[in-house]
Design an enzyme around this catalytic site. Structure first.
Site, mmCIF file in Angstrom:
data_model
loop_
_atom_site.group_PDB
_atom_site.id
_atom_site.type_symbol
_atom_site.label_atom_id
_atom_site.label_comp_id
_atom_site.label_asym_id
_atom_site.label_seq_id
_atom_site.Cartn_x
_atom_site.Cartn_y
_atom_site.Cartn_z
ATOM 1 N N ARG A 73 0.833 -1.219 0.000
ATOM 2 C CA ARG A 73 0.000 0.000 0.000
ATOM 3 C C ARG A 73 0.863 1.263 0.000
ATOM 4 O O ARG A 73 0.506 2.278 0.606
ATOM 5 C CB ARG A 73 -0.967 0.041 1.193
ATOM 6 N N LYS B 148 1.277 -8.086 14.409
ATOM 7 C CA LYS B 148 -0.017 -8.448 13.816
ATOM 8 C C LYS B 148 -0.086 -9.968 13.930
ATOM 9 O O LYS B 148 0.730 -10.676 13.341
ATOM 10 C CB LYS B 148 -0.055 -8.013 12.355
ATOM 11 N N GLU C 185 -5.529 -12.181 8.882
ATOM 12 C CA GLU C 185 -5.188 -12.171 7.455
ATOM 13 C C GLU C 185 -3.988 -13.078 7.162
ATOM 14 O O GLU C 185 -3.038 -12.688 6.480
ATOM 15 C CB GLU C 185 -4.918 -10.735 6.985
ATOM 16 N N ASP D 6 -11.747 -1.055 8.240
ATOM 17 C CA ASP D 6 -10.410 -0.923 7.648
ATOM 18 C C ASP D 6 -10.246 0.388 6.886
ATOM 19 O O ASP D 6 -10.331 0.397 5.653
ATOM 20 C CB ASP D 6 -10.182 -2.119 6.708
ATOM 21 N N GLU E 34 -4.715 4.284 1.022
ATOM 22 C CA GLU E 34 -5.010 2.971 0.430
ATOM 23 C C GLU E 34 -6.392 2.895 -0.222
ATOM 24 O O GLU E 34 -6.522 2.512 -1.379
ATOM 25 C CB GLU E 34 -4.889 1.895 1.509
HETATM 26 C C1 GCV Z 1 -0.583 -4.647 5.947
HETATM 27 C C2 GCV Z 1 -5.725 -4.094 5.039
HETATM 28 C C3 GCV Z 1 -4.757 -3.797 3.951
HETATM 29 C C4 GCV Z 1 -3.534 -4.691 4.043
HETATM 30 C C5 GCV Z 1 -2.909 -4.491 5.423
HETATM 31 C C6 GCV Z 1 -3.958 -4.810 6.464
HETATM 32 C C7 GCV Z 1 -3.435 -4.524 7.847
HETATM 33 O O1 GCV Z 1 -6.275 -5.345 4.881
HETATM 34 O O2 GCV Z 1 -5.376 -3.944 2.728
HETATM 35 O O3 GCV Z 1 -2.633 -4.328 3.032
HETATM 36 O O4 GCV Z 1 -1.785 -5.293 5.572
HETATM 37 O O5 GCV Z 1 -5.081 -4.005 6.280
HETATM 38 O O6 GCV Z 1 -3.642 -3.410 8.291
HETATM 39 O O7 GCV Z 1 -2.818 -5.379 8.434
#
Ligand code: GCV
Length: 870
Positions: free
Chosen positions: A196, A319, A323, A401, A429
């Site tokens: 991003r 994190k 995801e 988000d 983003e």
């Molecule tokens: C770094 C969203 C973004 C991802 C990002 C994620 C996050 O999903 O699209 O690119 O990953 O947030 O903040 O962990």
């Protein structure tokens, strides 16, 4: 009027030209008085000469006393900065001394301790917090006294900011930061790419390790220090275990060394399962269970190694279990147990863990009551009180988000025993990727000023994150910046206002977003009132405009969430496991997040707020579809129906974006040409792409609901000639996916991807002067060439290669957004030829020559009476 045109290398008429760049061409190019072109690298620290600066020499002291002679001390840097600034702004050469200096007028900068040692105690002790400073003028001395070295440097930057803006009013101010944590997060990958990021590659990583030339890294630290940022997490939260090889840990030491003189500490993101990842130079384990003794030891050792290289490392960002990232849940350990693993390793070194609340699981889209927005509460609320003291829960401002509008995350109100930080996204983003101007100060202010009414008491988000409301010593801000190697840092000159505003608001969230913006304009451009007024107008109107044409009423940014996050594609929100649902069908739209009938999300707020969101009547219109599932005919507080408001706001937003171009054009000659043309290029793009957005969203919901626009605009374009209705030779109709990304749902593409095609038609409108707009597609992976002629006279030609930043493919004037290889809402764009003489009966012909993956897609031509845009 400006138009996009192509520049060629032909020097004499008739010579064959090779297109070398797309440029903005003005009808009249008047020379400007700005001899020096500016590339943006100095951002707001240009220290531009003040008009009549030589007459202002007596307004500032003649000597600088920086009470530290170590070249790596922020106090020393403050002295250098003051010397450079005063020389550049006023043309005044001041000597720098490093100990008590008695002669003449002085600006003295140092820590409180240093000052007291050199000059004796102050008459009264200023009330300074860590990083705070006193800026005072006593007689002919300016005192800049920091609680610590960093504070002294901040005070020097604050003083220079005033001088650079021509503000010589004597001040006696104590300025303290609102919160101790004022960090940026950079989503830089070790290979040099940036997730991003829309401004080139990483300034510090390349090919798996840390680059040797860290000049830009030091320059970035300087910029950040000037707005009070005290740490940078240098790698992506989607982390890579190989950051922890000995060679990379040594590299982190080098990054820390160049940032330290600016008071900026280094932090890193960790990959939770690093112990099992076979990190070269580290032991490889068979488990990453946070309670396993070998894992504890592993992280203790690695942390120790890091602190040997980076003795002042700020801490870790994690994190986990989100995801696809590994985390403690794999071993049935709680997120708190995962966070505390790192907290304990960091504790002896004074580091902190920023543990992200962005944790959610994929959902079953057919379950009406499922809701990603509830995930943070489900995961974190039960753990409140279980985190170690040096853990800070880092919470995105909204529950989903970084959308164009979200309600404040209710998690801020639900974990009073835990220290928290807010995560804001400086990089755009979902909000136009620096190709659409969106000033984010007002959005962030709305969030920071929001009163969550915990226990029916005033509970402003800014006071929760500062630690004040629930009594925590830790707390603050994380801004996802993603600056790159591009000279503008972030990808566009105007988008840098967001980085500036982020730092200023993290320091003092009570500031007014417009005041902050205007400081930025004065420092970054100049103090000309019409420059300030114009840039202020564009910037302050930009977030509402973008919201209006990308997704209003709280429906979220209706971008393509499965691909680039750039252009429109509303159907990607629904029927996926990702939970960014709008639940739109033929009759209804919106997420029912009520407790009585929906996902229950509204009940996550304290009672006064929960009650407001529970009822349609008390839910603000701008969050209606966030909280309620309603008919398209539901009436808003304005008296308008949801669907008509959708149409109206999308038209209004795009109309506002058209005015930005004209407003920007009024700046010609008032700012330097380089930045003027660069931003003009972006405003022209935004004006065209806002129409793509408007039409896509309006058509999508018209198609779905079947409810026509009362104003008869949607689907009704009298000035357009659809490409598929033209006479085609070597071109064929093409059904665009998603359908709404093409006017009349259809474009044309060349029949063979190696052969040019033509589309032609006879003009039927009355003879006159028109603007001729061509909507086409610029696909990644090739550069088609287009020539437009009228009655065999070329009126324009261009190469469709406004190529985004990808790898090392840097070129002149590129857009920088995530590219698309398809014909869709991301690649759709417009070029306009102004003031064209058109005669009824003329043949309009477009020739498209494909190149590579780019199949010369064309959507339509608009023959627009002057002043009309459609
Ligand atoms: C770094 C969203 C973004 C991802 C990002 C994620 C996050 O999903 O699209 O690119 O990953 O947030 O903040 O962990």
């Amino acid at each position: 009027m400006a138009r996009l045109e192509c520049r060629t290398n032909a020097s004499t008429p008739g010579e064959e030209a090779v297109v070398i760049d797309m440029v903005i061409v003005q009808q009249s190019q008047t020379p400007t008085s700005f001899a020096t072109a500016e590339n943006g690298l100095s951002a707001w620290l240009r220290y531009a000469p003040l008009q009549g600066g030589q007459h202002l020499h007596s307004s500032v002291p003649s000597h600088i006393v920086a009470l530290n002679s170590s070249t790596v001390s922020p106090v020393y840097i403050a002295g250098q900065e003051l010397q450079q600034g005063l020389k550049s702004i006023l043309g005044k050469q001041c000597n720098v001394h490093h100990s008590h200096y008695g002669g003449g007028s002085n600006v003295v900068v140092g820590t409180l301790d240093e000052y007291t040692k050199a000059y004796g105690a102050l008459s009264s002790t200023p009330d300074l917090l860590d990083d705070g400073y006193l800026l005072d003028t006593i007689g002919n001395t300016v005192q800049i006294i920091g609680k610590n070295e960093r504070g002294a440097l901040y005070g020097a930057f604050a003083y220079l900011s005033k001088v650079a803006q021509g503000n010589f009013i004597k001040v006696a101010e104590v300025s303290n930061p609102s919160a101790p944590i004022r960090w940026t997060n950079e989503w830089d990958n070790l290979d040099g790419s940036i997730e991003r990021g829309f401004a080139g590659n990483s300034n510090w990583f390349s090919n798996g390790s840390i680059v040797s030339n860290l000049t830009r890294t030091a320059e970035y630290a300087r910029l950040l220090a000037s707005i009070g940022i005290n740490a940078v997490v240098v790698n992506n939260v989607n982390a890579n275990a190989s950051l922890l090889t000995p060679i990379n840990i040594e590299g982190l030491g080098r990054i820390a060394d160049v940032m330290r003189p600016y008071g900026v500490q280094v932090g890193i993101s960790l990959y939770f399962s690093s112990p099992t990842a076979g990190v070269r130079g580290q032991a490889n384990l068979t488990t990453f269970d946070p309670l396993d003794e070998s894992v504890v030891q592993w992280w203790t050792n690695v942390t120790h190694q890091i602190y040997e290289q980076v003795p002042d490392m700020a801490g870790y960002l994690v994190k986990a279990n989100s995801e696809g990232q590994p985390g403690p849940l794999t071993y049935n350990r709680t997120l708190a147990e995962g966070a505390n693993l790192f907290a304990k390793a960091l504790q002896p070194h004074g580091g902190i863990v920023m543990f992200r609340a962005f944790v959610y699981n994929p959902l079953n889209e057919t379950v009406w009551t499922a809701d990603r927005a509830n995930a943070q509460i489900e995961f974190f609320k039960p753990l409140d009180g279980e985190f170690d003291d040096n853990v800070v829960i880092q919470i995105k401002y909204g529950p989903i988000d970084f959308q164009v509008r979200e309600p404040v995350s209710p998690l801020f109100a639900n974990i009073p025993k835990s220290a928290v930080a807010i995560e804001l996204q400086v990089t755009q983003e979902y909000l136009g990727q620096q190709c659409h101007l969106v000033y984010l100060g007002p959005l962030w202010k709305e969030i920071l000023d929001y009163d969550l009414r915990v226990d029916n008491e005033t509970s402003l988000v800014r006071n929760i994150i500062s630690g004040e409301r629930f009594n925590h010593s830790l707390g603050g801000y994380a801004g996802v910046s993603n600056v790159g190697t591009n000279e503008t840092w972030i990808g566009s000159h105007m988008a840098m206002s967001n980085l500036y505003a982020y730092g200023r608001l993290a320091w003092d969230p009570t500031l007014d977003a417009q005041d902050v913006l205007q400081d930025w304009i004065r420092l970054t451009f100049n103090t000309n009132p019409s420059v300030i007024d114009t840039m202020t107008q564009i910037s302050m109107e930009s977030w509402p405009a973008y919201e209006n044409y990308s997704g209003n009423l709280g429906v979220q940014t209706l971008t393509d969430i499965l691909y680039t996050h750039f252009g429109p594609n509303p159907q990607t929100q629904d029927n996926t496991i990702w939970g960014q649902w709008t639940r739109a069908d033929q009759k209804t739209i919106g997420m029912d997040r009520t407790v009585t009938n929906g996902t229950g999300f509204a009940g996550n707020y304290p009672p006064e707020i929960a009650e407001m969101f529970e009822n349609i009547a008390t839910t603000p219109d701008n969050l209606l579809l966030w909280f309620h599932h309603v008919n398209y005919t539901q009436l808003l507080k304005s008296g308008q129906t949801v669907i008509q408001d959708f149409y109206d706001q999308h038209y209004a937003g795009a109309a506002t974006a058209q005015t930005f171009t004209t407003l920007w054009e009024s700046l010609q000659g008032k700012i330097d040409d380089e930045r003027y043309y660069d931003q003009l290029f972006r405003q022209v793009f935004q004006a065209g792409h806002s129409l793509v957005w408007r039409d896509a969203i309006a058509n999508f919901y018209y198609n779905l609901s079947g409810i026509p626009d009362e104003a008869k605009r949607v689907g009704n374009h009298p000035y357009r000639i659809e490409a598929e209705n033209m006479e085609l030779d070597g071109y064929k109709p093409y059904s665009v996916i998603p359908f709404e990304a093409a006017s009349n749902f259809t474009a044309i593409v060349v029949s063979s991807n190696t052969t040019a095609g033509t589309a032609q038609t006879t003009i039927t409108c009355p003879s006159g002067t028109y603007d001729v707009a061509v909507n086409y597609y610029d696909q990644y992976g090739g550069a088609s060439h287009f020539v437009v002629s009228l009655a065999n006279e070329t009126i324009g030609e261009w190469t469709s290669n406004l190529k985004p930043w990808i790898g090392n493919s840097e070129g002149p004037r590129v857009l920088g957004h995530t590219p698309s290889i398809y014909i869709d809402g991301h690649s759709a764009m417009r070029i306009t030829f102004s003031n064209v003489t058109v005669t009824k009966g003329d043949v309009l012909k477009i020739m498209g020559t494909p190149n590579g993956n780019d199949i010369a897609g064309l959507d339509y031509v608009s023959i627009l009476p002057l002043g009309v845009v459609d």
